[in-house]
Design a protein around this motif. Structure first.
Motif, short mmCIF file in Angstrom:
data_model
loop_
_atom_site.label_atom_id
_atom_site.label_comp_id
_atom_site.label_asym_id
_atom_site.label_seq_id
_atom_site.Cartn_x
_atom_site.Cartn_y
_atom_site.Cartn_z
N LYS A 28 136.67 29.77 98.98
CA LYS A 28 135.12 30.02 98.16
C LYS A 28 134.41 31.62 97.20
O LYS A 28 134.68 32.53 97.87
N CYS A 84 137.33 31.49 103.42
CA CYS A 84 136.64 32.26 103.14
C CYS A 84 136.79 33.36 102.08
O CYS A 84 136.39 33.53 100.78
N ARG A 87 128.50 32.79 104.73
CA ARG A 87 128.52 31.53 104.57
C ARG A 87 128.25 31.38 106.19
O ARG A 87 128.89 32.15 106.76
N ASP A 114 128.71 29.40 96.47
CA ASP A 114 129.12 29.19 97.88
C ASP A 114 127.97 30.17 99.62
O ASP A 114 129.06 30.08 100.55
N TRP A 115 127.75 31.79 99.00
CA TRP A 115 127.89 32.50 99.94
C TRP A 115 126.05 32.51 99.18
O TRP A 115 125.57 32.59 98.63
#
Lengths: 453, 363
Positions: free
Chosen positions: B283, B279, B240, B288-289
């Motif tokens: 997340k 991170c 991300r 999110d990724w």
């Protein structure tokens, strides 16, 4: 009567103070070194003298000095290792307590040879009164122009600082000492790089024992060659021995390394024999880390020769039939002492003092202590003795610093020479709580070595 | 070129490699790979000053260099010893080194709780791997093991000091990655411990990396504790846009659910790109990724047993046997079950079932 070099004037009243020390000829070596010699000449004299490090390892001092890296623009340091924590060793304390100016004089000359303008004395914290004595002496030396800027108008600057340790045995290991001096945890560094290249604050550093640095004074005064004539072989000069345990006259003795162990123990000039007419059972000749020897092997080498109080003779026969001169902590055990209990005491000490950085020593020392405690309290098993042997074998040589070896050797030697006594403890758990194994055969004359066919 | 000439020839277990001066024996051995590479519990390539402490990487140096071919008297820590030209090293061919290593494993394990069945690190634990490879079956230690009180060190990280092998890696992480180190080693010897002295939370942006570098289960992820076994999870490479770190991570998924996020490790179990706490801990949604694909687990780990890629599902034989008829079910599990949600047909789920499929989560 051995020749005295360090303790010549130790009985003079008030020798601790500057005035008396100077009157008795103190600081002449500084005048001679700074006045007539170059730093390299001083190092050469020390090399010629054959002086070996008095802290335990016996590394030639002159050679150590010549290893120091001399990069442009980087200051160099001399550090005096006064963190004397080895059980049984107290020679440096005596020297610093009664002859503080001798150490300072040695430090000035050595610093001059090494080009150190800031020199440290790392004293163990438990010697609190010694620290006061040293600081007073440094103050006196400074007031009389032996320290500070431009000493004797020869353009040499030197400051000496006393650093107080906080009570860890490991800080007597030179790299741990340097870490501690920098204000960090006293963990030994991984070598290389050696202190001579990257020591305190990454600057070239020489770390020497108190007695070594004090011995530089007579070397400069009488000359390296003359000094090397005292003693035998590679064991030159005089050595301070701190004798303790079951002897009539415990104390610090200066010997010239030509006398035999037997004379040292039994003569009236030195230890004066064993109290109450008892017999000697065993002895640790060089501080707690070196292998313990039964009386018969202590007095005579395996070849049947008389054992002398010097580096070579004591280590004759290697670790199987010999020991080491080490730091000169001479501990005598009489016939009423228990080797198992004694080994437990040492194991407990090394367990307590292990820094915990590397795994064999951190875990192994504690394990050995627990097994020894079991044997000592009559809960041991026969297999424990072999287990102890296996543990010490796997600690020795596999650690970062020599503390691992120092913890392994006493256990190894005790099992090697006194296995009977360990087995007796295991087989007679109840009796072993009431009485000691006694002298047994440990003082019997050695069988003559069988000639090789 | 002159630079070419500078390469050092070093022979490890009879295999010769050429490496740059300044390479350690360990890294030279890793160049060869396989069994030749000694195990390392405390050394970490990216952390300066690490290594030399655990002593598992001890090797025998049979010849120091071409110029000075004398053997070294003691075993040396390969992670902190640089190679010399013409050096001959014995690792798995040296009885002495293997014996010493066996001893080290025993030493490391005598005070380890061996609570692998309830330890989150199980399956990816260096100490587990080490003891499988070099340890003995039983122990000769008959005394009480060392135990510590658990320390609370903040919302994200659980410190379980009893499992620690004192590799000092987490101390180096805090020193070198975060702006302030708030934990360290207290005390000495076998009672030394990792601690914050006064119970304090570790809340630096990058402090989560101590979890990744910890070779054992002493530092674990509180957001993942007891949630799942690592070998039931599917590791996926993902990234991300992160303002703080590289954003390159490994997601540990079960279906769509992200159970935990870690930094990517290489084949020696070392992290190259450390990641930030956001991170790692915040997340936890697949959305999110950006998923790149399944992570390849190089070593013969139990985790690799869970790779679904390229597997061929076994052929369903029942319809064939029954001539195309569907089997008549005596009982519909979906109606009887009190576990799964009634509206979901368990056999109809693609891939593994996860918690949303079960009633308990939704009732």
């Amino acid at each position: 009567m051995g020749r005295k070099l360090l303790f010549e004037n130790v009985q003079v009243e008030g020798i601790r103070g500057y005035d008396v020390y100077r009157r008795e000829g103190g600081y002449r070596s500084v005048e001679k070194a700074l006045g007539e010699m170059t730093p390299d000449q001083v190092t050469d004299e020390v090399k010629k003298s054959g002086l070996r490090g008095r802290g335990g390892a016996g590394f030639p001092t002159g050679m150590k000095w010549s290893f120091i890296a001399k990069p442009e623009g980087v200051p160099r340091h001399l550090v005096c290792n006064a963190d004397e924590s080895e059980p049984g060793t107290f020679k440096d304390r005596y020297l610093m307590e009664f002859l503080p100016h001798l150490l300072i004089e040695g430090l000035i000359v050595s610093s001059y040879a090494l080009g150190s303008h800031v020199t440290y004395i790392y004293v163990r914290g438990e010697y609190s009164w010694v620290i006061d004595i040293l600081e007073t002496a440094i103050g006196e030396a400074k007031a009389n122009g032996w320290l500070g800027n431009n000493i004797l108008d020869k353009g040499f600057d030197l400051e000496i600082y006393v650093h107080r340790g906080a009570g860890a045995y490991i800080c007597g290991e030179e790299t741990a000492l340097l870490e501690s001096l920098e204000g960090k945890r006293g963990l030994p560094r991984i070598k290389p790089p050696f202190p001579a290249v990257k020591g305190v604050w990454d600057r070239p550093t020489v770390v020497n024992n108190v007695e070594t640095l004090a011995a530089v004074v007579p070397i400069i005064l009488i000359g390296g060659e003359e000094y090397s004539k005292i003693g035998v072989g590679k064991s030159t000069g005089t050595k301070l021995i701190s004798a303790c345990g079951n002897i009539n006259k415990p104390g610090v003795y200066e010997i010239d390394m030509t006398i035999s162990v037997e004379d040292f123990v039994y003569s009236d000039e030195y230890c004066g024999g064993i109290p109450k007419g008892k017999k000697m059972k065993a002895c640790i000749p060089g501080g707690s880390s070196v292998p313990i020897l039964p009386a018969n092997l202590l007095l005579k080498t395996a070849k049947g020769e008389k054992r002398l109080m010097n580096y070579e003779s004591l280590s004759d026969g290697g670790f199987v039939k010999g020991s080491m001169l080490g730091s000169g902590g001479f501990i005598v055990l009489d016939e009423d002492q228990c080797v198992v209990k004694h080994t437990l005491t040492l194991a407990r000490f090394y367990h307590h003092e292990s820094c915990g950085q590397c795994s064999p020593c951190r875990e192994g020392t504690g394990w050995m202590e627990k097994i020894l405690r079991n044997i000592d309290t009559g809960k041991g098993k026969m297999s424990d003795i072999d287990l102890l042997w296996d543990i010490q074998r796997r600690i020795e040589g596999n650690t970062i610093c020599p503390l691992g070896d120092a913890a392994a050797w006493p256990v190894a030697a005790a099992i090697r020479h006194f296995r009977d006594e360990f087995e007796w403890h295991v087989l007679n758990p109840e009796e072993s709580q009431k009485r000691n194994y006694g002298l047994a055969h440990y003082a019997d004359p050695l069988e003559p070595a069988v000639a090789a066919v | 070129m002159a630079e070419e000439k500078k390469l050092f020839k070093v022979t490890i277990d009879n295999i010769t490699v050429e490496v740059e001066p300044g390479t350690t024996i360990l890294n030279a051995a890793r160049r060869i790979g396989g069994d030749v590479a000694p195990p390392a519990m405390c050394y970490y390539t990216t952390l300066k000053g690490s290594g030399g402490k655990c002593r598992t990487c001890l090797v025998e140096v049979a010849a120091g260099s071409t110029a000075d071919p004398r053997p070294m008297p003691k075993l040396v820590a390969s992670c902190r010893t640089n190679v010399m030209d013409g050096m001959v090293v014995k690792n798995v061919t040296s009885e002495k080194a293997l014996d010493a290593r066996k001893g080290i494993v025993e030493f490391l394990l005598i005070n380890h709780p061996l609570d692998c069945p309830i330890c989150d690190q199980a399956g990816e634990c260096s100490l587990q791997d080490l003891s499988y490879e070099h340890g003995t079956e039983g122990t000769r230690y008959t005394f009480n093991r060392r135990v510590f009180e658990k320390h609370d060190i903040g919302p994200y990280i659980q410190l379980h000091m009893t499992r620690c092998i004192l590799c000092y890696r987490c101390v180096y992480v805090a020193d070198q990655l975060t702006n302030r180190r708030e934990h360290g080693i207290l005390d000495r010897g076998d009672h030394s411990e990792i601690a914050t002295y006064i119970h304090k939370a570790l809340e630096n942006d990058f402090i989560g990396n101590v979890i990744d570098v910890c070779p054992v289960g002493a530092l674990t992820d509180k957001t993942f504790r007891f949630k799942n076994r690592v070998w039931f999870l599917k590791p996926l490479d993902a990234h991300r846009d992160c303002p703080r770190c590289s954003g390159k991570v490994t997601l540990w998924n079960r279906g769509e659910e992200v159970f935990r996020v870690t930094a990517r490790k290489d084949q020696w179990g070392e992290v190259k790109d450390f990641i930030c706490n956001e991170c790692r801990f915040e997340k936890k949604k697949t959305a999110d990724w950006v998923i790149e694909g399944p992570t390849r687990i190089d070593r013969h780990s139990v985790i690799s047993g869970n790779h679904y890629v390229d597997t061929v599902a076994p052929k369903e034989t029942l319809p064939e046997v029954m001539g195309g008829r569907k089997p008549k079910l005596l009982m519909d599990i979906n109606q009887v079950s009190e576990v799964n949600r009634k509206d979901i047909d368990l056999s109809g789920i693609q891939g593994p079932a996860h918690s949303v499929d079960f009633e308990k989560e939704n009732s």
